[in-house]
Design a protein around this motif. Structure first.
Motif, PDB file in Angstrom:
ATOM      1  N   SER A 177       0.911  -1.306   0.011  1.00 62.40           N
ATOM      2  CA  SER A 177      -0.129   0.068  -0.045  1.00 62.40           C
ATOM      3  C   SER A 177       0.901   1.474   0.040  1.00 62.40           C
ATOM      4  O   SER A 177       0.390   2.236  -0.245  1.00 62.40           O
ATOM      5  CB  SER A 177      -0.870  -0.077   1.145  1.00 62.40           C
ATOM      6  N   ASN A 178       2.204   1.123   0.237  1.00 65.05           N
ATOM      7  CA  ASN A 178       2.998   2.152   0.225  1.00 65.05           C
ATOM      8  C   ASN A 178       3.972   2.005  -0.955  1.00 65.05           C
ATOM      9  O   ASN A 178       5.354   2.428  -0.671  1.00 65.05           O
ATOM     10  CB  ASN A 178       3.658   2.585   1.561  1.00 65.05           C
ATOM     11  N   ARG A 179       3.542   1.403  -1.921  1.00 64.45           N
ATOM     12  CA  ARG A 179       4.715   0.944  -3.274  1.00 64.45           C
ATOM     13  C   ARG A 179       5.470   1.832  -3.666  1.00 64.45           C
ATOM     14  O   ARG A 179       6.886   1.935  -3.643  1.00 64.45           O
ATOM     15  CB  ARG A 179       3.825   0.019  -4.075  1.00 64.45           C
ATOM     16  N   GLU A 180       4.893   2.963  -4.022  1.00 61.41           N
ATOM     17  CA  GLU A 180       5.460   4.005  -4.910  1.00 61.41           C
ATOM     18  C   GLU A 180       6.589   4.729  -4.015  1.00 61.41           C
ATOM     19  O   GLU A 180       7.645   5.099  -4.518  1.00 61.41           O
ATOM     20  CB  GLU A 180       4.658   5.038  -5.684  1.00 61.41           C
ATOM     21  N   ALA A 181       6.344   5.137  -2.958  1.00 64.07           N
ATOM     22  CA  ALA A 181       7.079   5.746  -2.102  1.00 64.07           C
ATOM     23  C   ALA A 181       8.345   4.936  -1.492  1.00 64.07           C
ATOM     24  O   ALA A 181       9.658   5.230  -1.599  1.00 64.07           O
ATOM     25  CB  ALA A 181       6.357   6.183  -0.488  1.00 64.07           C
ATOM     26  N   LEU A 182       8.113   3.626  -1.532  1.00 65.21           N
ATOM     27  CA  LEU A 182       9.194   2.797  -1.078  1.00 65.21           C
ATOM     28  C   LEU A 182      10.172   2.411  -2.296  1.00 65.21           C
ATOM     29  O   LEU A 182      11.355   2.078  -2.174  1.00 65.21           O
ATOM     30  CB  LEU A 182       8.602   1.437  -0.427  1.00 65.21           C
ATOM     31  N   LEU A 183       9.592   2.435  -3.282  1.00 69.77           N
ATOM     32  CA  LEU A 183      10.322   1.882  -4.617  1.00 69.77           C
ATOM     33  C   LEU A 183      11.394   3.023  -4.704  1.00 69.77           C
ATOM     34  O   LEU A 183      12.658   2.893  -5.043  1.00 69.77           O
ATOM     35  CB  LEU A 183       9.571   1.793  -5.763  1.00 69.77           C
ATOM     36  N   ALA A 184      10.718   4.367  -4.514  1.00 67.61           N
ATOM     37  CA  ALA A 184      12.013   5.706  -4.729  1.00 67.61           C
ATOM     38  C   ALA A 184      13.114   5.436  -3.532  1.00 67.61           C
ATOM     39  O   ALA A 184      14.247   5.773  -3.886  1.00 67.61           O
ATOM     40  CB  ALA A 184      11.053   6.892  -4.509  1.00 67.61           C
ATOM     41  N   LEU A 185      12.638   5.332  -2.436  1.00 66.58           N
ATOM     42  CA  LEU A 185      13.544   5.397  -1.341  1.00 66.58           C
ATOM     43  C   LEU A 185      14.520   3.970  -1.451  1.00 66.58           C
ATOM     44  O   LEU A 185      15.620   4.280  -1.031  1.00 66.58           O
ATOM     45  CB  LEU A 185      12.603   5.036   0.222  1.00 66.58           C
ATOM     46  N   MET A 186      13.957   2.980  -1.855  1.00 66.25           N
ATOM     47  CA  MET A 186      15.004   1.729  -2.110  1.00 66.25           C
ATOM     48  C   MET A 186      16.085   2.074  -3.213  1.00 66.25           C
ATOM     49  O   MET A 186      17.124   1.552  -3.079  1.00 66.25           O
ATOM     50  CB  MET A 186      14.107   0.523  -2.103  1.00 66.25           C
ATOM     51  N   ASP A 187      15.505   2.888  -4.160  1.00 66.78           N
ATOM     52  CA  ASP A 187      16.401   3.167  -5.157  1.00 66.78           C
ATOM     53  C   ASP A 187      17.679   4.102  -4.589  1.00 66.78           C
ATOM     54  O   ASP A 187      18.697   3.886  -4.984  1.00 66.78           O
ATOM     55  CB  ASP A 187      15.544   3.850  -6.291  1.00 66.78           C
ATOM     56  N   THR A 188      17.141   5.173  -3.633  1.00 67.97           N
ATOM     57  CA  THR A 188      18.347   5.851  -3.123  1.00 67.97           C
ATOM     58  C   THR A 188      19.318   5.008  -2.025  1.00 67.97           C
ATOM     59  O   THR A 188      20.405   5.181  -2.298  1.00 67.97           O
ATOM     60  CB  THR A 188      17.279   6.820  -2.257  1.00 67.97           C
ATOM     61  N   TRP A 189      18.350   4.186  -1.598  1.00 65.51           N
ATOM     62  CA  TRP A 189      19.513   3.350  -0.680  1.00 65.51           C
ATOM     63  C   TRP A 189      20.387   2.272  -1.533  1.00 65.51           C
ATOM     64  O   TRP A 189      21.511   2.529  -1.198  1.00 65.51           O
ATOM     65  CB  TRP A 189      18.263   2.416   0.197  1.00 65.51           C
ATOM     66  N   GLN A 190      20.063   1.767  -2.616  1.00 66.56           N
ATOM     67  CA  GLN A 190      20.608   1.075  -3.374  1.00 66.56           C
ATOM     68  C   GLN A 190      21.948   1.853  -3.984  1.00 66.56           C
ATOM     69  O   GLN A 190      22.854   1.393  -4.204  1.00 66.56           O
ATOM     70  CB  GLN A 190      19.933   0.453  -4.493  1.00 66.56           C
ATOM     71  N   THR A 191      21.557   3.000  -4.397  1.00 61.03           N
ATOM     72  CA  THR A 191      22.386   3.929  -4.789  1.00 61.03           C
ATOM     73  C   THR A 191      23.702   4.596  -3.751  1.00 61.03           C
ATOM     74  O   THR A 191      24.739   4.384  -4.032  1.00 61.03           O
ATOM     75  CB  THR A 191      21.961   5.435  -5.394  1.00 61.03           C
ATOM     76  N   GLN A 192      23.232   4.623  -2.541  1.00 60.02           N
ATOM     77  CA  GLN A 192      24.193   4.737  -1.684  1.00 60.02           C
ATOM     78  C   GLN A 192      25.023   3.458  -1.069  1.00 60.02           C
ATOM     79  O   GLN A 192      26.080   3.565  -0.869  1.00 60.02           O
ATOM     80  CB  GLN A 192      23.285   5.120  -0.091  1.00 60.02           C
ATOM     81  N   MET A 193      24.470   2.307  -1.276  1.00 62.13           N
ATOM     82  CA  MET A 193      25.158   1.095  -1.072  1.00 62.13           C
ATOM     83  C   MET A 193      26.277   0.791  -2.198  1.00 62.13           C
ATOM     84  O   MET A 193      27.276   0.293  -1.901  1.00 62.13           O
ATOM     85  CB  MET A 193      24.244  -0.088  -1.045  1.00 62.13           C
ATOM     86  N   THR A 194      25.844   1.467  -3.614  1.00 58.18           N
ATOM     87  CA  THR A 194      26.913   1.356  -4.527  1.00 58.18           C
ATOM     88  C   THR A 194      27.944   2.078  -4.226  1.00 58.18           C
ATOM     89  O   THR A 194      29.222   1.761  -4.591  1.00 58.18           O
ATOM     90  CB  THR A 194      26.154   1.607  -5.809  1.00 58.18           C
TER      91      THR A 194
END
Length: 365
Positions: free
Chosen positions: A237-254
């Protein structure tokens, strides 16, 4: 005229709110409903609610205020059912769900007044038996109101009803709510669960790792011990917000991976220094997006009777402990007893009692 309040879902949140309502408004007639018959029976026998109707529909049509204290997707189903019932013309419906945009969109189409709600508190325990009227004390209770100004004005009715919870009321738009809780609660739960699942695979190759995980690893991932169905609903139910946050997280981990490959000591140091500064300035034991854990660490000697001594001191002071754990990763003769309390008041009182009656060092976690 006596006000009838129907609470749908008598788990930790619903039952705790019922207790809080009754404490401040003893004249309110509390009607309770839960999918599980056993839960309904416990709630009635423990006088958490005044009445269990024969059917859900029977309770709904007599209620002045209806509270949905169930998972998000279940709330959406119940709202559709309520739309087909002859509710009172002045009926007001609210929920206690962890995401708000999806439910507020549906609410705009419903034939009754709806205001979104989210009491931001919880516990490592669940179910009606874990109900606690003080669960929401000093926690944030968020309301999301519809665009309809007449309905929006009715938020004061809910604020009065929940006065006994002693929570701090906050007004947010549904979008603001989901963005904030996505960052501060939902993403951390994903990360914690991912760490646990990765460690589980790792443990197959290194069996001793599970034993060592009993210390710090277990503590930093404790939020992964949450209801899987509830968190499935939250993520979807919070899919769009989480997809954006996870993209940012993955960028930081990279980025961190790149710093390791190039042995960039400056970048790595800055990463940890910034995290430390930010973390050190966060409020201590203030209830936020993730329920606070009220832990006290007590350094105790390794001798028989120490745990009984500590619990006896707390018992004589009428202070409840909801969890006790002996940390297993210490290599010296001094052990660490981790005591978990239900609120900050009990935590501070427990610390004071132990320090007054023993010479065991105590520290807040």
């Amino acid at each position: 005229m006596k006000q009838n309040v129907l609470i749908i879902g008598l788990g930790l949140i619903g039952a705790s709110l019922a207790i809080a309502i009754k404490k401040e408004h003893p004249a309110v007639h509390l009607i309770g409903w839960d999918y599980f018959e056993e839960t309904r029976i416990i709630a009635k026998n423990q006088q958490i609610v005044d009445e269990i109707p024969t059917t859900f529909e029977e309770g709904a049509v007599k209620a002045d205020i209806l509270l949905l204290a169930v998972p998000i997707k279940t709330s959406l189903t119940y709202l559709q059912e309520l739309a087909a019932l002859p509710l009172k013309p002045t009926a007001l419906v609210t929920d206690a769900g962890s995401t708000k945009q999806e439910i507020m969109v549906l609410a705009e189409q419903l034939p009754f007044d709806f205001i979104g709600g989210h009491p931001m508190a919880g516990s490592h325990k669940s179910g009606v038996s874990a109900a606690n009227g003080d669960l929401f004390e000093n926690a944030y209770y968020i309301f999301t109101v519809p665009q309809n100004e007449q309905v929006a004005k009715r938020v004061t009715e809910l604020q009065v009803l929940f006065q006994g919870a002693r929570a701090k009321y906050v007004m947010l738009t549904a979008e603001e709510h989901d963005q904030i809780t996505g960052m501060l609660s939902h993403l951390p739960h994903i990360i914690a669960s991912g760490l646990v699942n990765q460690a589980d695979v790792f443990n197959q190759l290194h069996p001793r790792a599970k034993q060592l995980a009993a210390g710090g690893f277990r503590d930093i991932t404790r939020i992964a011990s949450a209801d899987p169905q509830m968190w499935t609903d939250i993520l979807l139910s919070n899919r769009e917000a989480l997809l954006a946050l996870m993209d940012t997280w993955q960028t930081q981990m990279t980025e961190i991976s790149d710093w390791l490959k190039t042995e960039d000591q400056t970048k790595i140091f800055q990463f940890f220094e910034n995290a430390k500064d930010t973390r050190d300035n966060l409020p201590v034991h203030s209830n936020g997006a993730i329920p606070a854990f009220y832990d006290l660490m007590v350094d105790v000697p390794d001798r028989p009777g120490v745990i009984a001594e500590i619990t006896s001191i707390l018992g004589q002071a009428d202070i409840s402990v909801i969890n006790i754990k002996i940390l297993e990763t210490r290599e010296d003769i001094i052990g660490v007893l981790q005591l978990t309390f239900k609120n900050q008041g009990d935590l501070l009182a427990g610390k004071q009692c132990i320090e007054e009656k023993t010479d065991y060092p105590c520290r807040l976690k």
